[in-house]
Design a protein around this motif. Structure first.
Motif, PDB file in Angstrom:
ATOM      1  N   GLU A   1      37.677  89.692  15.158  1.00 56.81           N
ATOM      2  CA  GLU A   1      36.564  88.877  15.422  1.00 56.81           C
ATOM      3  C   GLU A   1      35.413  89.924  15.756  1.00 56.81           C
ATOM      4  OE1 GLU A   1      34.723  84.812  17.765  1.00 56.81           O
ATOM      5  OE2 GLU A   1      36.643  86.022  18.758  1.00 56.81           O
ATOM      6  N   THR A   2      35.708  90.762  16.654  1.00 56.05           N
ATOM      7  CA  THR A   2      34.664  91.748  17.153  1.00 56.05           C
ATOM      8  C   THR A   2      34.196  92.651  16.218  1.00 56.05           C
ATOM      9  OG1 THR A   2      35.590  91.668  19.339  1.00 56.05           O
ATOM     10  CG2 THR A   2      34.035  93.498  18.897  1.00 56.05           C
ATOM     11  N   ILE A   3      35.098  93.093  15.266  1.00 58.28           N
ATOM     12  CA  ILE A   3      34.858  93.909  14.245  1.00 58.28           C
ATOM     13  C   ILE A   3      34.092  93.468  13.312  1.00 58.28           C
ATOM     14  CG2 ILE A   3      35.758  95.518  12.129  1.00 58.28           C
ATOM     15  CD1 ILE A   3      38.546  95.755  14.087  1.00 58.28           C
ATOM     16  N   LEU A   4      34.286  91.865  12.807  1.00 64.66           N
ATOM     17  CA  LEU A   4      33.612  91.430  11.833  1.00 64.66           C
ATOM     18  C   LEU A   4      32.290  91.205  12.162  1.00 64.66           C
ATOM     19  CD1 LEU A   4      36.267  88.974  10.543  1.00 64.66           C
ATOM     20  CD2 LEU A   4      35.548  91.102   9.347  1.00 64.66           C
ATOM     21  N   ILE A   5      32.046  90.555  13.401  1.00 65.13           N
ATOM     22  CA  ILE A   5      30.628  90.311  13.812  1.00 65.13           C
ATOM     23  C   ILE A   5      29.721  91.637  14.001  1.00 65.13           C
ATOM     24  CG2 ILE A   5      29.398  89.529  15.852  1.00 65.13           C
ATOM     25  CD1 ILE A   5      31.302  87.345  16.199  1.00 65.13           C
TER      26      ILE A   5
END
Length: 350
Positions: free
Chosen positions: A83-87
């Motif tokens: 989630e962090t990577i995508l955001i």
């Protein structure tokens, strides 16, 4: 041979008053991109796409490859890291949540346990998300086919017009350019350089407003039997409501010059603006009814995820605005139709 057509202002009663320059004036035009090297010395499009997306791949694909390393198990922590990577890759909260929901359903349905199994699943989920944006533009149904280009200052409208002129000429179509950006310093001269390079007529006026220039260009195209008209417009910020109203008037003048036109309203987006691209799409769509997008400068510092955010933002109204073209380089032929799978493969490839 380049020709310069100067015409009298069109007697159009609703021709808008001259627009005020946008809040981010450009004192000089950006340099015109170098011409392409001979085809035999240059890599193919797939390789150039991969090279152009190298920074995107290093930011997004590189992090994902590390996340899905061999031996790692699927757990809640893995999904939090994903989630962090995508955001941070500008995919956006809504698109990120949609992708995570898809992956979690697949894990439960197929009983997946290894993180490595999720990489292929994520690629397919991204392809599925982006595929609605894949819709090549057909400029043959009307003659002349009139494209109106809009966008903020510095997005690359004028450069995109030059590249589109080359692309359509390669399809055997005749092209005419309308220098409708009458306020940016040297914008007219920059478009004339593109006209000379592509042996395309440029309609412009030393003095005059955008709508009058484009009105004259349409009349000239009709008289000469031109296939495609590419109409440049002055850059503006979507927050400048009075300027957005002016560009609406420009569109109305185009409609009077050729009923049913413009046949395509292309919004040019700088991929480096990240999530702000979504805001621009919504604002210009409200003002003009955008029918297609051009995503430029993907070879720069862009994280690449903004295209997923755009896709997710348009799925809810069930009217996705297609990405007609993407630009991944500085040469005249580095603008190509968008292909969802090709794009995703280039981001993930080693």
């Amino acid at each position: 041979m380049f020709s310069f057509f100067k015409s009298k202002p069109a007697p159009e009663p609703e021709t808008p008053k001259p627009e005020q320059p946008a809040a981010q004036p450009e004192s000089s035009p950006p340099p015109v991109e170098p011409t392409a090297a001979p085809a035999e010395t240059r890599p193919g499009w797939a390789q150039r796409l991969k090279q152009g997306l190298a920074k995107t791949r290093n930011r997004l694909g590189g992090q994902l490859s590390g996340l899905f390393g061999v031996g790692r198990k699927i757990d809640a922590e893995l999904f939090e890291e994903l989630e962090t990577i995508l955001i941070t890759a500008d995919v956006g909260v809504d698109a990120t949540q949609a992708l995570l929901d898809t992956l979690q359903k697949k894990v439960r349905r197929e009983g997946l346990t290894e993180a490595a199994d999720l990489q292929a699943a994520l690629k397919e989920a991204l392809v599925d998300l982006l595929t609605p944006l894949q819709a090549p533009l057909d400029v043959t149904p009307h003659k002349p086919f009139i494209l109106m280009l809009a966008g903020v200052n510095g997005a690359g409208k004028t450069t995109t017009i030059g590249k589109l002129a080359k692309l359509y000429q390669a399809q055997g179509l005749s092209v005419l350019l309308a220098a409708g950006d009458t306020f940016r310093a040297a914008a007219r001269e920059q478009l004339q350089v593109w006209g000379e390079r592509n042996n395309v007529t440029v309609i412009s006026q030393e003095k005059g407003d955008s709508a009058a220039v484009i009105f004259d260009a349409i009349q000239a195209a009709q008289a000469r039997g031109i296939d495609v008209v590419l109409a440049d417009t002055a850059g503006r910020l979507p927050t400048q409501l009075h300027l957005m109203e002016e560009i609406r008037k420009v569109k109305r003048v185009i409609e009077k010059a050729a009923p049913g036109a413009p046949h395509e309203v292309l919004l040019v987006l700088d991929a480096n603006t990240g999530q702000n691209a979504v805001t621009q799409v919504k604002a210009f769509d409200d003002a003009l009814g955008v029918t297609g997008l051009v995503l430029t400068k993907l070879d720069g510092t862009a994280k690449g995820g903004a295209i997923a955010a755009i896709a997710q933002a348009r799925l809810s109204p069930a009217r996705p605005i297609p990405v007609r073209y993407i630009g991944v380089g500085e040469t005249v032929d580095d603008l190509r139709p968008f292909d969802a799978r090709e794009f995703v493969e280039a981001v993930f490839s080693v």
